[in-house]
Design an enzyme around this catalytic site. Structure first.
Site, PDB file in Angstrom:
ATOM      1  N   LYS A 286      -3.622 -13.839  12.114  1.00 56.81           N
ATOM      2  CA  LYS A 286      -2.869 -12.679  12.740  1.00 56.81           C
ATOM      3  C   LYS A 286      -2.095 -13.362  14.283  1.00 56.81           C
ATOM      4  CE  LYS A 286      -3.883  -8.851  10.507  1.00 56.81           C
ATOM      5  NZ  LYS A 286      -5.098  -8.778   9.768  1.00 56.81           N
TER       6      LYS A 286
ATOM      7  N   TYR B 277     -13.258  -5.662   6.608  1.00 58.97           N
ATOM      8  CA  TYR B 277     -12.039  -5.836   6.028  1.00 58.97           C
ATOM      9  C   TYR B 277     -11.875  -7.585   6.078  1.00 58.97           C
ATOM     10  CZ  TYR B 277      -7.197  -6.349   4.405  1.00 58.97           C
ATOM     11  OH  TYR B 277      -6.136  -6.742   3.879  1.00 58.97           O
TER      12      TYR B 277
ATOM     13  N   ASP C 191     -15.065 -13.810  10.913  1.00 59.08           N
ATOM     14  CA  ASP C 191     -13.726 -13.734  10.566  1.00 59.08           C
ATOM     15  C   ASP C 191     -13.055 -13.106  11.836  1.00 59.08           C
ATOM     16  OD1 ASP C 191     -11.212 -12.571   9.918  1.00 59.08           O
ATOM     17  OD2 ASP C 191     -11.962 -11.678   7.945  1.00 59.08           O
TER      18      ASP C 191
ATOM     19  N   TYR D  78       0.765  -0.899  -0.021  1.00 61.75           N
ATOM     20  CA  TYR D  78      -0.004  -0.004  -0.085  1.00 61.75           C
ATOM     21  C   TYR D  78       1.034   1.195  -0.141  1.00 61.75           C
ATOM     22  CZ  TYR D  78      -4.157  -2.873   0.946  1.00 61.75           C
ATOM     23  OH  TYR D  78      -5.136  -3.650   0.898  1.00 61.75           O
TER      24      TYR D  78
END
Ligand SMILES: *Cc1c(COP(=O)(O)O)cnc(C)c1O
Length: 419
Positions: free
Chosen positions: A267, A144, A238, A16
């Site tokens: 994560k 997201y 999620d 990004y």
């Protein structure tokens, strides 16, 4: 250090990042606990635990020892036709600590891929049961779920990260979370019309992370469970961001007292040491794949799935959750953030301050010069990465009171000085 830095920077492409105008990335020499040590000798307190992964702090000796032992014995074998102790032990332990009958674990190597797998599982679940026409997903604004093609389509379409790709993506239904009676009625009406085409409702429970750190109550999740059941569709949580204690319970679904049909984890799964992800299905979902037809098998298989080093790290991370008071530390962090951050409410441009577990968020009307803000945090000796219009803290659960005071103090100071 300058040699590898200058010579390598010519060849690296950063995430990004506009490479032409990039603020030069900081060179890291080593990490320890909550500290990131830079090659130039400076030390930063990490306020975001490397994108929420390093929940035990960096270089925890227990995880390090587990990986060292494993690297000598068996770093990796293919998972087709072969299995090993670390992956099977990890699968059993995840099944044990997840609620209900979430007890079949499919490993992969990144969060996005684990969500793709959850989506494929849901689609194939209905195909295997002979139920045609369920090919759509309902997901939520500010959500997201990853950067791959399939997951981009279930992210918030207006958050800016993926809007370029609109024409390419399969069309999904991104709607408002039902956190008011009006939005609940709208969602129910939507399902009355379209429910039979929905394969799954996909949500980040309690806190939507990368899409803006928005928080909602457990009641919203219970509405989703009820709607999913009423319309015969699957509920997918999620938990890649919120899983492993971040919101105060080991998994966010526990706070809602319900069992989703599929959960994704990544994560903090390996305590921030290795790439690993898991998609976990309930017995009901798995049973639809239990069949004599080879074509009813789940059609997925990443090369590095079940990597033994990553699974060893994850098992060691679970040991730490068992043997050290992580959830108590999370509630102490929550108390600290809830005490310290509200002082930011009175600063110019601040529109909201919110805290949930070890997540503290200061939302601004607009951030203005994002790069200047990032540099100001580094100058304060902390690693904090504002994005969109928010400044947030998601420290390691092992952060000390002193670390937390430095982090919250830096947020207040930097936002006070903002022009
Ligand atoms: C980070 C994240 C992902 C994507 O994980 P990657 O490992 O970056 O592919 C998906 N969902 C949520 C909720 C996340 O926070």
């Amino acid at each position: 250090m300058t040699d590898w830095y200058a010579a390598g920077l010519e060849h690296i492409w950063l995430p990004y990042t506009q490479m032409k105008t990039v603020t030069p990335p900081l060179a890291v020499a080593s990490t320890q606990g909550t500290r990131i040590r830079l090659s130039d000798g400076r030390e930063l307190i990490d306020g975001i635990a490397s994108w929420w992964t390093a929940c035990h702090g960096y270089n925890h000796p227990h995880i390090r020892a587990a990986v060292q032992t494993q690297v000598e014995r068996l770093p990796h074998v293919m998972f087709g036709g072969l299995v090993h102790e670390q992956a099977l032990t990890l699968a059993r332990r995840l099944a044990q600590i997840l609620p209900g009958d979430l007890d079949r674990v499919f490993f992969s190597d990144s969060g996005s891929v684990s969500v793709e797998i959850a989506m494929k599982m849901a689609i194939q679940y209905f195909l295997n049961k002979g139920e045609r026409g369920r090919s759509k997903f309902v997901s939520f604004r500010h959500g997201y779920h990853g950067d791959t093609i399939g997951t981009m389509a279930v992210c918030d379409p207006d958050e800016g990260m993926h809007s370029l790709f609109t024409g390419l993506l399969p069309e999904q239904w991104v709607v408002d979370l039902p956190d008011t009676p009006e939005k609940l009625a709208a969602l129910e009406a939507f399902f009355q019309t379209n429910g039979e085409r929905v394969a799954g409702i996909l949500v980040e429970p309690l806190v939507q992370g990368a899409g803006g750190m928005k928080m909602h109550g457990a009641k919203v999740l219970r509405h989703l469970r009820r709607i999913a059941d009423a319309h015969g569709t699957l509920l997918i949580f999620d938990e890649i961001f919120v899983g492993f204690g971040r919101t105060g319970t080991m998994f966010a679904c526990e706070a809602a007292g319900l069992v989703p049909d599929i959960v994704t984890l990544s994560k903090a799964l390996t305590g921030g040491t290795m790439a690993l992800a898991a998609t976990i299905a309930t017995k009901r979902v798995f049973d639809a794949f239990w069949d004599d037809r080879p074509s009813a098998a789940l059609m997925h298989g990443p090369t590095y799935m079940g990597n033994a080093l990553a699974c060893a790290a994850a098992n060691a991370s679970l040991d730490l959750f068992e043997n050290e008071p992580r959830l108590i530390q999370v509630s102490a962090i929550e108390a600290h953030l809830a005490h310290a951050l509200p002082a930011c409410r009175d600063l110019p441009g601040v529109v909201d301050v919110r805290v949930k577990g070890a997540i503290g968020v200061v939302e601004l009307a607009a951030i203005g010069d994002l790069n200047a803000l990032k540099r100001a945090f580094v100058a304060e000796g902390v690693w904090v990465r504002p994005f969109g219009n928010i400044v947030y803290l998601t420290p390691a659960f092992t952060a000390t009171e002193e670390d937390l005071a430095t982090l919250t103090g830096a947020v207040h100071k930097v936002l006070s000085a903002r022009v």
